[in-house]
Design a protein around this motif. Structure first.
Motif, PDB file in Angstrom:
ATOM      1  N   TYR A 239      13.544 -25.490 -25.851  1.00  0.00           N
ATOM      2  CA  TYR A 239      13.146 -24.040 -25.466  1.00  0.00           C
ATOM      3  C   TYR A 239      12.720 -23.277 -26.411  1.00  0.00           C
ATOM      4  CZ  TYR A 239      17.095 -22.302 -28.170  1.00  0.00           C
ATOM      5  OH  TYR A 239      17.917 -22.040 -29.364  1.00  0.00           O
ATOM      6  N   ILE A 240      12.189 -22.186 -26.030  1.00  0.00           N
ATOM      7  CA  ILE A 240      11.853 -20.953 -26.720  1.00  0.00           C
ATOM      8  C   ILE A 240      12.120 -19.604 -26.002  1.00  0.00           C
ATOM      9  CG2 ILE A 240       9.224 -20.699 -25.936  1.00  0.00           C
ATOM     10  CD1 ILE A 240       8.666 -20.241 -28.866  1.00  0.00           C
ATOM     11  N   THR A 241      12.837 -18.886 -26.887  1.00  0.00           N
ATOM     12  CA  THR A 241      13.279 -17.508 -26.397  1.00  0.00           C
ATOM     13  C   THR A 241      12.498 -16.347 -27.260  1.00  0.00           C
ATOM     14  OG1 THR A 241      15.428 -18.317 -25.877  1.00  0.00           O
ATOM     15  CG2 THR A 241      15.062 -15.912 -25.897  1.00  0.00           C
TER      16      THR A 241
ATOM     17  N   ALA B 291       2.828 -16.240 -20.323  1.00  0.00           N
ATOM     18  CA  ALA B 291       3.582 -16.129 -19.371  1.00  0.00           C
ATOM     19  C   ALA B 291       4.423 -14.682 -19.373  1.00  0.00           C
ATOM     20  CB  ALA B 291       4.356 -17.166 -18.790  1.00  0.00           C
ATOM     21  N   CYS B 292       5.200 -14.814 -20.542  1.00  0.00           N
ATOM     22  CA  CYS B 292       6.233 -13.798 -20.576  1.00  0.00           C
ATOM     23  C   CYS B 292       5.396 -12.185 -20.647  1.00  0.00           C
ATOM     24  CB  CYS B 292       7.004 -13.892 -22.042  1.00  0.00           C
ATOM     25  SG  CYS B 292       8.272 -15.597 -21.728  1.00  0.00           S
ATOM     26  N   PRO B 293       4.561 -11.851 -21.496  1.00  0.00           N
ATOM     27  CA  PRO B 293       4.021 -10.672 -21.557  1.00  0.00           C
ATOM     28  C   PRO B 293       3.513 -10.482 -20.014  1.00  0.00           C
ATOM     29  CG  PRO B 293       3.207 -11.819 -23.441  1.00  0.00           C
ATOM     30  CD  PRO B 293       4.125 -12.708 -22.613  1.00  0.00           C
ATOM     31  N   LYS B 294       2.982 -11.191 -19.217  1.00  0.00           N
ATOM     32  CA  LYS B 294       2.404 -11.030 -17.987  1.00  0.00           C
ATOM     33  C   LYS B 294       3.799 -10.587 -17.123  1.00  0.00           C
ATOM     34  CE  LYS B 294      -1.587 -13.729 -17.903  1.00  0.00           C
ATOM     35  NZ  LYS B 294      -2.270 -15.097 -17.383  1.00  0.00           N
ATOM     36  N   ALA B 295       5.032 -11.412 -17.088  1.00  0.00           N
ATOM     37  CA  ALA B 295       5.842 -11.032 -16.283  1.00  0.00           C
ATOM     38  C   ALA B 295       6.610  -9.613 -16.662  1.00  0.00           C
ATOM     39  CB  ALA B 295       7.030 -12.173 -16.561  1.00  0.00           C
TER      40      ALA B 295
ATOM     41  N   CYS C  26      12.901 -13.363 -23.141  1.00  0.00           N
ATOM     42  CA  CYS C  26      12.182 -14.257 -22.130  1.00  0.00           C
ATOM     43  C   CYS C  26      12.373 -15.556 -22.517  1.00  0.00           C
ATOM     44  CB  CYS C  26      10.693 -13.832 -21.948  1.00  0.00           C
ATOM     45  SG  CYS C  26      10.026 -14.880 -20.719  1.00  0.00           S
ATOM     46  N   THR C  27      12.718 -16.485 -21.641  1.00  0.00           N
ATOM     47  CA  THR C  27      13.150 -17.969 -22.164  1.00  0.00           C
ATOM     48  C   THR C  27      12.143 -19.008 -21.231  1.00  0.00           C
ATOM     49  OG1 THR C  27      15.333 -17.429 -22.831  1.00  0.00           O
ATOM     50  CG2 THR C  27      14.828 -19.646 -22.401  1.00  0.00           C
ATOM     51  N   ILE C  28      11.788 -19.739 -22.261  1.00  0.00           N
ATOM     52  CA  ILE C  28      10.950 -20.877 -21.301  1.00  0.00           C
ATOM     53  C   ILE C  28      11.622 -22.111 -21.872  1.00  0.00           C
ATOM     54  CG2 ILE C  28       8.660 -21.964 -21.460  1.00  0.00           C
ATOM     55  CD1 ILE C  28       7.886 -19.521 -20.429  1.00  0.00           C
ATOM     56  N   ARG C  29      11.779 -23.033 -20.936  1.00  0.00           N
ATOM     57  CA  ARG C  29      12.603 -24.230 -21.099  1.00  0.00           C
ATOM     58  C   ARG C  29      11.319 -25.391 -20.677  1.00  0.00           C
ATOM     59  NH1 ARG C  29      17.521 -23.748 -22.516  1.00  0.00           N
ATOM     60  NH2 ARG C  29      18.634 -22.047 -21.604  1.00  0.00           N
ATOM     61  N   SER C  30      11.177 -26.303 -21.584  1.00  0.00           N
ATOM     62  CA  SER C  30      10.166 -27.263 -21.343  1.00  0.00           C
ATOM     63  C   SER C  30      10.242 -28.117 -20.036  1.00  0.00           C
ATOM     64  CB  SER C  30       9.927 -28.328 -22.618  1.00  0.00           C
ATOM     65  OG  SER C  30      11.299 -29.050 -22.941  1.00  0.00           O
ATOM     66  N   VAL C  31      11.589 -28.440 -19.503  1.00  0.00           N
ATOM     67  CA  VAL C  31      11.837 -29.320 -18.527  1.00  0.00           C
ATOM     68  C   VAL C  31      11.519 -28.553 -17.184  1.00  0.00           C
ATOM     69  CG1 VAL C  31      13.768 -30.829 -19.603  1.00  0.00           C
ATOM     70  CG2 VAL C  31      14.435 -28.671 -18.530  1.00  0.00           C
ATOM     71  N   MET C  32      11.505 -27.152 -17.282  1.00  0.00           N
ATOM     72  CA  MET C  32      11.455 -26.374 -16.016  1.00  0.00           C
ATOM     73  C   MET C  32       9.783 -26.095 -15.783  1.00  0.00           C
ATOM     74  SD  MET C  32      14.586 -24.045 -16.218  1.00  0.00           S
ATOM     75  CE  MET C  32      14.731 -23.740 -14.297  1.00  0.00           C
TER      76      MET C  32
ATOM     77  N   THR D  41       2.764 -21.547 -26.487  1.00  0.00           N
ATOM     78  CA  THR D  41       1.481 -20.968 -25.788  1.00  0.00           C
ATOM     79  C   THR D  41       1.954 -20.496 -24.397  1.00  0.00           C
ATOM     80  OG1 THR D  41       0.275 -22.518 -27.395  1.00  0.00           O
ATOM     81  CG2 THR D  41      -0.708 -21.551 -24.873  1.00  0.00           C
ATOM     82  N   MET D  42       2.626 -21.273 -23.771  1.00  0.00           N
ATOM     83  CA  MET D  42       3.232 -20.941 -22.674  1.00  0.00           C
ATOM     84  C   MET D  42       4.079 -19.762 -22.462  1.00  0.00           C
ATOM     85  SD  MET D  42       5.601 -23.179 -19.556  1.00  0.00           S
ATOM     86  CE  MET D  42       5.250 -24.562 -20.838  1.00  0.00           C
TER      87      MET D  42
END
Length: 133
Positions: free
Chosen positions: A88-90, A62-66, A108-114, A57-58
């Motif tokens: 993570y998810i890329t 977030a990625c398309p907006k960025a 675009c990569t999202i990491r859960s800890v960040m 979901t994140m």
């Protein structure tokens, strides 16, 4: 004589009805209590599913907006998704308007800890790159 027995019979039937209602409620509470008990494996599995859903979901928010902010091109569906389903998810997109100022590819990569975008690469250039600590 039948008038004298009538109140006793009604009271007896009322008591039976009250006992039946209380019994049904008790059985309901027991059934709900037994259904709510989950094993450790079930709880861990449910937590993993929630975490992966939150990562996805994140990333889709977030990625398309960025990417649109950096390139001006709107993206919708990723062409590829990589993930370990825990940390993570890329997501990767292939640009459609590279001739008109858009992009060829974006990752675009999202990491859960960040808790946000940890890496955004557009046309092999790192636009966002946050280090994990």
């Amino acid at each position: 004589m039948s008038d004298e027995n009538m109140p006793e019979e009604k009271m007896s039937e009322s008591a039976k009805l009250a006992i039946a209602v209380i019994g049904a409620i008790a059985v309901g509470f027991v059934m709900v209590g037994l259904n709510n008990q989950q094993s450790t494996e079930q709880k861990e599995s449910a937590a993993m599913v929630r975490n992966y859903f939150n990562l996805q979901t994140m990333a889709t928010e977030a990625c398309p907006k960025a990417i649109k902010e950096k390139t001006g091109e709107q993206v919708y569906f990723p062409s590829e998704t990589n993930s370990d389903k825990e940390n993570y998810i890329t997501m990767k997109w292939v640009g459609e308007n590279s001739q008109k100022g858009g992009f060829k590819n974006a990752s675009c990569t999202i990491r859960s800890v960040m808790g946000g975008i940890s890496e955004l690469i557009i046309d092999d250039k790192a636009v966002i790159q946050r280090k994990t600590e």
